[in-house]
Scaffold this motif. Structure first.
Motif, short mmCIF file in Angstrom:
data_model
loop_
_atom_site.label_atom_id
_atom_site.label_comp_id
_atom_site.label_asym_id
_atom_site.label_seq_id
_atom_site.Cartn_x
_atom_site.Cartn_y
_atom_site.Cartn_z
N ALA A 90 1.51 -13.19 0.37
CA ALA A 90 1.97 -12.01 0.57
C ALA A 90 2.59 -11.88 2.06
O ALA A 90 3.88 -11.89 2.00
CB ALA A 90 0.75 -10.75 1.25
N ARG A 94 6.91 -11.11 1.03
CA ARG A 94 7.77 -10.91 2.26
C ARG A 94 8.46 -11.17 2.44
O ARG A 94 9.99 -11.16 2.79
CB ARG A 94 6.91 -10.79 3.45
CG ARG A 94 7.52 -9.28 4.63
CD ARG A 94 6.64 -9.16 5.86
NE ARG A 94 7.05 -10.28 6.80
CZ ARG A 94 6.50 -10.67 7.98
NH1 ARG A 94 5.69 -9.71 7.90
NH2 ARG A 94 7.02 -11.87 8.65
N VAL A 120 8.87 -1.54 1.94
CA VAL A 120 7.59 -2.08 0.73
C VAL A 120 6.78 -0.52 1.27
O VAL A 120 6.95 0.22 1.68
CB VAL A 120 7.37 -3.01 1.01
CG1 VAL A 120 8.66 -4.27 1.12
CG2 VAL A 120 6.74 -3.04 2.58
N ARG A 121 5.99 -0.90 0.74
CA ARG A 121 4.80 0.15 0.44
C ARG A 121 3.45 -0.28 0.73
O ARG A 121 2.82 -2.04 0.90
CB ARG A 121 4.53 0.94 -0.98
CG ARG A 121 3.55 1.96 -0.85
CD ARG A 121 3.16 2.65 -2.08
NE ARG A 121 2.80 1.54 -3.27
CZ ARG A 121 0.96 1.04 -2.94
NH1 ARG A 121 0.55 1.46 -2.36
NH2 ARG A 121 0.74 0.22 -4.23
N ARG A 122 2.35 0.20 2.15
CA ARG A 122 1.75 -0.41 2.93
C ARG A 122 0.75 1.21 2.86
O ARG A 122 1.31 1.99 3.28
CB ARG A 122 2.01 -0.48 4.17
CG ARG A 122 0.55 -1.06 4.46
CD ARG A 122 0.87 -1.51 6.65
NE ARG A 122 1.50 -0.67 7.22
CZ ARG A 122 2.32 -0.44 8.18
NH1 ARG A 122 2.35 -1.28 8.49
NH2 ARG A 122 1.94 0.19 8.91
N ALA A 123 -0.55 1.53 2.07
CA ALA A 123 -0.92 1.97 1.63
C ALA A 123 -0.20 3.47 1.38
O ALA A 123 0.69 3.59 -0.15
CB ALA A 123 -1.55 2.00 2.92
N GLU A 125 2.36 4.81 3.07
CA GLU A 125 3.78 5.04 3.25
C GLU A 125 4.51 4.05 3.11
O GLU A 125 3.80 3.24 2.14
CB GLU A 125 3.38 4.58 5.43
CG GLU A 125 2.44 5.70 5.67
CD GLU A 125 2.16 5.96 7.07
OE1 GLU A 125 1.52 6.32 7.95
OE2 GLU A 125 1.48 4.13 7.46
N VAL A 127 7.17 1.07 4.68
CA VAL A 127 7.25 0.82 5.72
C VAL A 127 8.65 -0.14 5.58
O VAL A 127 9.52 -0.69 4.69
CB VAL A 127 6.55 -0.25 6.40
CG1 VAL A 127 6.77 -1.17 7.28
CG2 VAL A 127 5.15 -0.45 5.83
N VAL A 147 7.41 3.77 9.52
CA VAL A 147 6.91 4.20 8.77
C VAL A 147 8.22 5.70 7.76
O VAL A 147 8.24 6.20 8.86
CB VAL A 147 5.35 4.84 8.34
CG1 VAL A 147 4.97 3.01 9.12
CG2 VAL A 147 5.39 5.18 9.24
#
Length: 268
Positions: A90, A94, A120-123, A125, A127, A147
């Protein structure tokens, strides 16, 4: 665009948390030692980290149960597990993404003189992980790590639109969603229609939905498998980004996102 949420002050750990923190530190030191060895016996790892064999075994066993460590019964050797690789990958993805995007984002800003963002998506949200600012006196700005909501941001819509419907509902919930402006989408049916449109047209628009007077156009970035891994966007005041400029801006932003995707291995 969003503003950075208030930062929580870093404080001392409560006395009850000290043992957990210490265990975590020891576990990470064990994992680090194992990574340096490649493969190692319990005795080798224990000696390396300066812990007793029994303590080291408990830590290794916990890591093994979580997939961070593997144990080969015949040889008795421990090695780094798949889960640890996934975590490291990961980080690699990135940084590969930022490397692929930097020059294209800079060229985009040079051409349009508006701020470019990478998210990028984090859960549940979106970010922001990178930004190249415009040279305008009045320009859009956000902190790296800030976010944005998925339901009313250009990057959020792009990062959500290609997901299965059931996953979208899991991420954003059944609604109603917060209304940041009178233009914000607040219901699941309306969001579903919007995401259908985003998929069909290949881009998303935040038309003063997050902040009045600000318009944002976002496009998808794909990896070698064709998965959406990020979103590239241009944000500007509506006075400088009227709706009549959307087709021209889209053409330039889409070209940049396609080039970044190509560097990540994507082929149409």
């Amino acid at each position: 665009m969003t503003t950075d949420p208030p930062r929580q002050k870093t404080g001392r750990a409560r006395s009850g948390d000290t043992g957990s923190v210490r265990t975590l530190e020891r576990g990470l030191s064990v994992l680090t030692a194992l990574a340096e060895f490649g493969e190692a016996t319990l005795t080798q790892v224990a000696k390396k980290v300066g812990l007793s064999a029994s303590t080291t075994y408990r830590l290794l066993e916990t890591l093994r149960q979580q997939g961070y460590v593997e144990w080969e019964e015949r040889s008795g050797l421990f090695s780094v597990g798949l889960r640890a690789y996934q975590v490291g990958a990961a980080f690699s993805v990135r940084n590969t993404l930022l490397g692929a995007a930097q020059s294209e984002m800079q060229a985009l800003v040079d051409d349009l003189n508006e701020t470019a963002n990478l998210a990028v998506r984090r859960a549940g949200e979106a970010v922001y992980v990178h930004q190249v600012e415009a040279r305008q006196m009045m320009r859009m700005f956000t902190h790296i790590g800030a976010v944005a909501p998925l339901h009313c941001s250009g990057v959020g819509k792009v990062l959500t639109a290609w997901l299965p419907g059931i996953e979208v509902r899991h991420l954003v919930g059944p609604g109603p969603y917060p209304a940041y402006t009178p233009n914000s989408i607040t219901t699941l049916p309306a969001l579903t229609r919007e995401l259908d449109a985003v998929r069909a047209q290949g881009y998303a628009l935040d038309d003063e939905e997050r902040e009045l007077g600000v318009r944002c156009l976002a496009t998808p970035i794909r990896d070698a498998r064709g998965d959406i891994v990020a979103s590239l966007s241009i944000s500007a005041p509506t006075s400088r980004f009227p709706k009549k400029n959307i087709p021209e801006t889209l053409e330039r932003v889409r070209a940049a996102s396609n080039q970044i995707s190509a560097r990540l291995g994507w082929r149409p």
